[in-house]
Design a protein around this motif. Structure first.
Motif, PDB file in Angstrom:
ATOM      1  N   GLN A  60      -2.100   7.974   7.075  1.00  0.00           N
ATOM      2  CA  GLN A  60      -1.908   8.257   8.501  1.00  0.00           C
ATOM      3  C   GLN A  60      -2.560   7.179   9.358  1.00  0.00           C
ATOM      4  O   GLN A  60      -2.012   6.774  10.384  1.00  0.00           O
ATOM      5  CB  GLN A  60      -2.450   9.639   8.843  1.00  0.00           C
ATOM      6  N   GLU A  61      -3.717   6.681   8.903  1.00  0.00           N
ATOM      7  CA  GLU A  61      -4.384   5.613   9.664  1.00  0.00           C
ATOM      8  C   GLU A  61      -3.549   4.335   9.683  1.00  0.00           C
ATOM      9  O   GLU A  61      -3.636   3.539  10.592  1.00  0.00           O
ATOM     10  CB  GLU A  61      -5.776   5.334   9.076  1.00  0.00           C
ATOM     11  N   GLN A  62      -2.742   4.169   8.603  1.00  0.00           N
ATOM     12  CA  GLN A  62      -1.847   3.002   8.553  1.00  0.00           C
ATOM     13  C   GLN A  62      -0.570   3.258   9.346  1.00  0.00           C
ATOM     14  O   GLN A  62       0.329   2.429   9.374  1.00  0.00           O
ATOM     15  CB  GLN A  62      -1.389   2.732   7.118  1.00  0.00           C
ATOM     16  N   GLY A  63      -0.451   4.463   9.927  1.00  0.00           N
ATOM     17  CA  GLY A  63       0.740   4.789  10.698  1.00  0.00           C
ATOM     18  C   GLY A  63       1.882   5.310   9.838  1.00  0.00           C
ATOM     19  O   GLY A  63       3.027   5.343  10.273  1.00  0.00           O
ATOM     20  N   VAL A 123       1.849  13.997  -1.642  1.00  0.00           N
ATOM     21  CA  VAL A 123       0.830  13.012  -2.043  1.00  0.00           C
ATOM     22  C   VAL A 123       0.058  13.537  -3.252  1.00  0.00           C
ATOM     23  O   VAL A 123      -0.190  12.807  -4.217  1.00  0.00           O
ATOM     24  CB  VAL A 123      -0.119  12.698  -0.855  1.00  0.00           C
ATOM     25  N   LEU A 124      -0.297  14.839  -3.211  1.00  0.00           N
ATOM     26  CA  LEU A 124      -1.031  15.445  -4.329  1.00  0.00           C
ATOM     27  C   LEU A 124      -0.210  15.368  -5.614  1.00  0.00           C
ATOM     28  O   LEU A 124      -0.709  14.996  -6.681  1.00  0.00           O
ATOM     29  CB  LEU A 124      -1.378  16.902  -4.002  1.00  0.00           C
ATOM     30  N   THR A 174      -6.386  14.473  -0.086  1.00  0.00           N
ATOM     31  CA  THR A 174      -6.759  14.587   1.326  1.00  0.00           C
ATOM     32  C   THR A 174      -7.146  13.212   1.879  1.00  0.00           C
ATOM     33  O   THR A 174      -6.742  12.810   2.972  1.00  0.00           O
ATOM     34  CB  THR A 174      -7.941  15.578   1.492  1.00  0.00           C
ATOM     35  N   ARG A 175      -7.936  12.456   1.091  1.00  0.00           N
ATOM     36  CA  ARG A 175      -8.344  11.117   1.534  1.00  0.00           C
ATOM     37  C   ARG A 175      -7.142  10.187   1.662  1.00  0.00           C
ATOM     38  O   ARG A 175      -7.032   9.418   2.608  1.00  0.00           O
ATOM     39  CB  ARG A 175      -9.295  10.489   0.501  1.00  0.00           C
ATOM     40  N   ARG A 176      -6.221  10.266   0.686  1.00  0.00           N
ATOM     41  CA  ARG A 176      -5.070   9.374   0.712  1.00  0.00           C
ATOM     42  C   ARG A 176      -4.174   9.671   1.909  1.00  0.00           C
ATOM     43  O   ARG A 176      -3.684   8.759   2.567  1.00  0.00           O
ATOM     44  CB  ARG A 176      -4.308   9.476  -0.620  1.00  0.00           C
ATOM     45  N   VAL A 177      -4.010  10.966   2.235  1.00  0.00           N
ATOM     46  CA  VAL A 177      -3.194  11.329   3.401  1.00  0.00           C
ATOM     47  C   VAL A 177      -3.813  10.709   4.660  1.00  0.00           C
ATOM     48  O   VAL A 177      -3.123  10.126   5.510  1.00  0.00           O
ATOM     49  CB  VAL A 177      -3.090  12.867   3.544  1.00  0.00           C
ATOM     50  N   LYS A 178      -5.141  10.793   4.761  1.00  0.00           N
ATOM     51  CA  LYS A 178      -5.838  10.240   5.931  1.00  0.00           C
ATOM     52  C   LYS A 178      -5.628   8.715   6.004  1.00  0.00           C
ATOM     53  O   LYS A 178      -5.294   8.173   7.061  1.00  0.00           O
ATOM     54  CB  LYS A 178      -7.331  10.582   5.817  1.00  0.00           C
ATOM     55  N   GLN A 179      -5.772   8.059   4.845  1.00  0.00           N
ATOM     56  CA  GLN A 179      -5.573   6.591   4.815  1.00  0.00           C
ATOM     57  C   GLN A 179      -4.159   6.229   5.256  1.00  0.00           C
ATOM     58  O   GLN A 179      -3.957   5.315   6.043  1.00  0.00           O
ATOM     59  CB  GLN A 179      -5.740   6.046   3.388  1.00  0.00           C
ATOM     60  N   ARG A 228       0.819  -1.222   0.000  1.00  0.00           N
ATOM     61  CA  ARG A 228       0.000   0.000   0.000  1.00  0.00           C
ATOM     62  C   ARG A 228       0.850   1.267   0.000  1.00  0.00           C
ATOM     63  O   ARG A 228       0.305   2.372   0.047  1.00  0.00           O
ATOM     64  CB  ARG A 228      -0.950   0.045   1.219  1.00  0.00           C
ATOM     65  N   SER A 229       2.172   1.133  -0.034  1.00  0.00           N
ATOM     66  CA  SER A 229       3.023   2.326   0.051  1.00  0.00           C
ATOM     67  C   SER A 229       2.965   3.142  -1.241  1.00  0.00           C
ATOM     68  O   SER A 229       2.580   2.633  -2.300  1.00  0.00           O
ATOM     69  CB  SER A 229       4.476   1.911   0.313  1.00  0.00           C
TER      70      SER A 229
END
Ligand code: DC
Length: 212
Positions: free
Chosen positions: A149-152, A160-161, A142-147, A73-74
């Motif tokens: 971050q949730e993965q640590g 990311v953009l 924005t969504r990808r950054v959140k995902q 997922r990286s």
């Protein structure tokens, strides 16, 4: 029954396809994972993802373990995936696997839900229900950054953009199986919709295509 859901990264395909597969009891294939696994395998062997011979060899040698590799997922895997995905011979190898999955979904399921870029246009062009999800690059970043971050994983929005835009450009401009909606796909812009609204619109469309 085959449902295809295509679109750019972080448009909401993952969550939608998981919900649809659970709802109908269908098998789900995340086709991006195949390209990520090939991309990561090339990087792991110290190769260049734009090198056709190395990428084709990795695609042919793909194993079940590669599809579970840590790091899939990286963002490195994503960029590498988008590079190997532009090589026609790599796509040919993976096409065979994807069509086999559609013809005989695992677990005896009566249908399959595909998540990808070209599954409605190239992989299963006669699929009865095709969807195409999209959203603005800023919303997707924005969504990808959140995902991430949730993965640590630490993630910087600007980077990311930029990587999303780079991938979009490569995925839409490549000569073979470029990212685009099928002519008969329902296009949903998810920029201002939550996951429940997207799911409801998709279910309504699919039910009209295949009333049970
Ligand atoms: O959906 P994803 O972010 O995991 O996909 C990673 C890359 O793989 C994507 O940038 C392009 C490629 N891909 C493709 O070319 N065709 C597909 N059906 C799925 C993914």
């Amino acid at each position: 029954m085959i449902i295809t859901v295509d679109g750019p990264a972080a448009a909401g395909k993952g969550e939608l396809t998981q919900r649809l597969a659970a709802h109908f009891g269908y098998a789900r294939l995340d086709t991006g994972k195949l390209y990520r696994a090939v991309g990561l395998k090339v990087l792991g062997a110290g190769g260049d993802p734009e090198d056709e011979a190395a990428a084709v060899e990795a695609a042919r040698a793909l194993t079940g373990d590669d599809l579970e590799a840590p790091g899939l997922r990286s963002e490195d895997a994503a960029l590498s995936a988008s590079k190997v995905a532009a090589i026609p011979a790599v796509r040919d190898v993976l096409l065979e696997f994807q069509r086999g999955f559609a013809a005989a979904p695992p677990g005896g399921a009566e249908g399959a839900v595909f998540d990808g870029r070209d599954t409605g246009t190239v992989v299963i062009p006669d699929a009865p229900a095709k969807l195409f999800l999209t959203a603005s690059p800023e919303v997707r970043a924005t969504r990808r950054v959140k995902q991430l971050q949730e993965q640590g994983t630490e993630a910087i929005y600007g980077r990311v953009l930029q990587e999303l835009k780079e991938r979009d450009a490569r995925d839409t401009s490549r000569k073979v199986a470029p990212l685009k909606p099928a002519e008969d796909a329902l296009v949903i812009d998810t920029s201002h919709l939550d996951a429940d609204a997207v799911y409801a619109a998709a279910l309504e469309f699919i039910s009209a295509k295949a009333p049970d």
